[in-house]
Design an enzyme around this catalytic site. Structure first.
Site, PDB file in Angstrom:
ATOM      1  N   LYS A   1      -3.518  -9.004  -2.713  1.00  0.00           N
ATOM      2  CA  LYS A   1      -4.217  -7.759  -2.403  1.00  0.00           C
ATOM      3  C   LYS A   1      -4.352  -6.958  -3.691  1.00  0.00           C
ATOM      4  O   LYS A   1      -3.360  -6.686  -4.371  1.00  0.00           O
ATOM      5  CB  LYS A   1      -3.425  -6.974  -1.364  1.00  0.00           C
ATOM      6  CG  LYS A   1      -4.023  -5.622  -1.033  1.00  0.00           C
ATOM      7  CD  LYS A   1      -3.304  -5.002   0.136  1.00  0.00           C
ATOM      8  CE  LYS A   1      -3.735  -3.571   0.357  1.00  0.00           C
ATOM      9  NZ  LYS A   1      -2.986  -2.941   1.433  1.00  0.00           N
TER      10      LYS A   1
ATOM     11  N   LYS B   1      -7.723 -10.045  -0.406  1.00  0.00           N
ATOM     12  CA  LYS B   1      -8.344  -8.763  -0.053  1.00  0.00           C
ATOM     13  C   LYS B   1      -8.571  -7.929  -1.295  1.00  0.00           C
ATOM     14  O   LYS B   1      -7.655  -7.845  -2.112  1.00  0.00           O
ATOM     15  CB  LYS B   1      -7.383  -8.033   0.887  1.00  0.00           C
ATOM     16  CG  LYS B   1      -7.804  -6.640   1.246  1.00  0.00           C
ATOM     17  CD  LYS B   1      -6.779  -6.025   2.132  1.00  0.00           C
ATOM     18  CE  LYS B   1      -7.125  -4.565   2.262  1.00  0.00           C
ATOM     19  NZ  LYS B   1      -6.050  -3.790   2.767  1.00  0.00           N
TER      20      LYS B   1
ATOM     21  N   SER C   1     -13.243  -1.879   4.005  1.00  0.00           N
ATOM     22  CA  SER C   1     -14.014  -0.700   4.401  1.00  0.00           C
ATOM     23  C   SER C   1     -15.165  -0.378   3.453  1.00  0.00           C
ATOM     24  O   SER C   1     -16.286  -0.109   3.893  1.00  0.00           O
ATOM     25  CB  SER C   1     -13.084   0.505   4.531  1.00  0.00           C
ATOM     26  OG  SER C   1     -12.376   0.737   3.321  1.00  0.00           O
TER      27      SER C   1
HETATM   28  C1  PBG Z   1      -2.458  -0.663   3.876  1.00  0.00           C
HETATM   29  C2  PBG Z   1      -3.829  -1.171   4.048  1.00  0.00           C
HETATM   30  C3  PBG Z   1      -4.988  -0.754   3.382  1.00  0.00           C
HETATM   31  C4  PBG Z   1      -6.048  -1.509   3.912  1.00  0.00           C
HETATM   32  C5  PBG Z   1      -5.506  -2.354   4.854  1.00  0.00           C
HETATM   33  N1  PBG Z   1      -4.135  -2.154   4.917  1.00  0.00           N
HETATM   34  C6  PBG Z   1      -5.212   0.339   2.415  1.00  0.00           C
HETATM   35  C7  PBG Z   1      -4.514   0.433   1.135  1.00  0.00           C
HETATM   36  O1  PBG Z   1      -3.904  -0.515   0.633  1.00  0.00           O
HETATM   37  O2  PBG Z   1      -4.571   1.540   0.601  1.00  0.00           O
HETATM   38  C8  PBG Z   1      -7.482  -1.390   3.491  1.00  0.00           C
HETATM   39  C9  PBG Z   1      -8.485  -1.925   4.450  1.00  0.00           C
HETATM   40  C10 PBG Z   1      -9.884  -1.519   4.189  1.00  0.00           C
HETATM   41  O3  PBG Z   1     -10.233  -0.899   3.164  1.00  0.00           O
HETATM   42  O4  PBG Z   1     -10.721  -1.825   5.057  1.00  0.00           O
HETATM   43  N2  PBG Z   1      -1.860  -0.327   5.109  1.00  0.00           N
END
Ligand code: PBG
Length: 323
Positions: A195, A248, A274
């Site tokens: 990630k 991701k 997102s």
């Molecule tokens: C953390 C989490 C995030 C997303 C999924 N799980 C945000 C982050 O790491 O700040 C992002 C998902 C998206 O942008 O659609 N709980």
């Protein structure tokens, strides 16, 4: 001029022949639909930066899951917006916390759809970070037992799969150990193994009310410039007992999806995040692109890159378009 001997166009001449030789086929079986559940009763609050997505009350969440199921979507990923936040994010492991209530409600009313829970602290802490803060940064080893506690609590509520997303060292091992000790040795872990510290999460942080109050997540999430490190991260999670891996975001990281898929034989998920969704929606609302064609092209490219499963906010629309 000699005539061409090889004519690849022969296999492109009609829709039927293109269909016959198509290498990558999207299916509704590929989708995981992410959903936001809030403690607020009766809520169906539109998320401004993500048209078509909502913060849902438990009641409305159940309706949404029923609809997803009727479209054939095999799984949802749940994110909670709790009533109270504190420095430890304790609502995340509270038996009566928002996720625990939501999971129970969904499992009691809808069958035949997998409930996956995101295991992280950023939505539950008052500082918005993914764990306990010490010296302005997430304290890795103090947070690990709390992650195990949170995942176990989700499993207790009925979660089918837990998905840790905090990018802390040792998180998969700690969660596996915690689940096993609590008797949940059959609950799979879908690890957000790779990630990145990505700007594509912006709209999500509005949706989940999880933006950090100071600093950023670059001390634990990966540098978008790195791919060899992604393989090290994935390897550690495999060794710690991950059942499935995730990369991701997806779109700016298709090469990473391909590299991870080639190296590891676990099922691989990719998160069409997102910001990727919001860009498509904004352009479509302006009439600048064809939303359906662009969305299906994007999802197909993620699958072609090597993803077996795709987390996407487009899941319901895509399911309708390809059925
Ligand atoms: C953390 C989490 C995030 C997303 C999924 N799980 C945000 C982050 O790491 O700040 C992002 C998902 C998206 O942008 O659609 N709980």
């Amino acid at each position: 001029m000699p005539k061409p001997h090889f004519r690849p166009r022969r296999l492109r001449g009609t829709a039927e022949i293109r269909r016959m030789v198509r290498e990558t086929k999207l299916s509704v079986d590929d989708f995981i639909y992410p959903l936001f559940v809030t403690h607020e009763a009766k809520a169906k609050k539109p998320i401004a930066s993500m048209p078509g997505q909502f913060q849902l009350s438990i009641e409305n969440l159940v309706k949404e899951v029923q609809e997803a199921k009727s479209l054939g979507i095999p799984a949802i990923m749940l994110f909670g917006i709790p009533k109270t936040k504190d420095s430890f994010g304790s609502d995340s492991y509270n038996e009566h916390g928002i996720i625990q209530q939501a999971v129970r409600a969904v499992k009691e009313t809808v069958s035949g759809i997998l409930v996956i829970t995101d295991v992280c602290f950023c939505e539950y802490t008052d500082h918005g970070h993914c764990g306990v803060i010490k010296d302005q940064t997430v304290d890795n080893d103090v947070t690990l037992p709390l992650l195990a506690k949170q995942a176990t609590s989700h499993a207790h509520a009925g979660a089918d799969i837990v998905a840790p997303s905090g990018m802390l060292d040792g998180m998969v091992g700690a969660i596996r150990d915690g689940l096993d000790k609590a008797g949940f040795d059959k609950t799979p872990i879908l690890s957000y193994a790779v990630k990145y510290a990505s700007s594509f999460y912006g709209p999500f942080r509005d949706a989940a009310e999880s933006a950090p109050k100071f600093g950023d997540r670059r001390t634990h999430q990966m540098d978008p410039a790195n791919v060899i490190e992604a393989l090290r991260e994935a390897e550690l999670d495999v060794k710690e007992g991950a059942d499935m891996l995730m990369v991701k975001p997806a779109l700016a990281f298709l090469d990473v999806i391909r590299r991870v898929k080639e190296r590891f034989d676990l099922p691989l998920a990719a998160y069409n995040v997102s910001g990727e969704y919001s860009m498509v929606k904004a352009a479509a609302q302006n009439g600048w692109i064809n939303e359906q064609a662009i969305t299906l092209e994007i999802l197909t490219s993620i699958k072609r890159a090597g993803a077996d499963v795709i987390l996407t906010y487009h899941a319901k629309d895509a399911a309708k378009w390809i059925s």
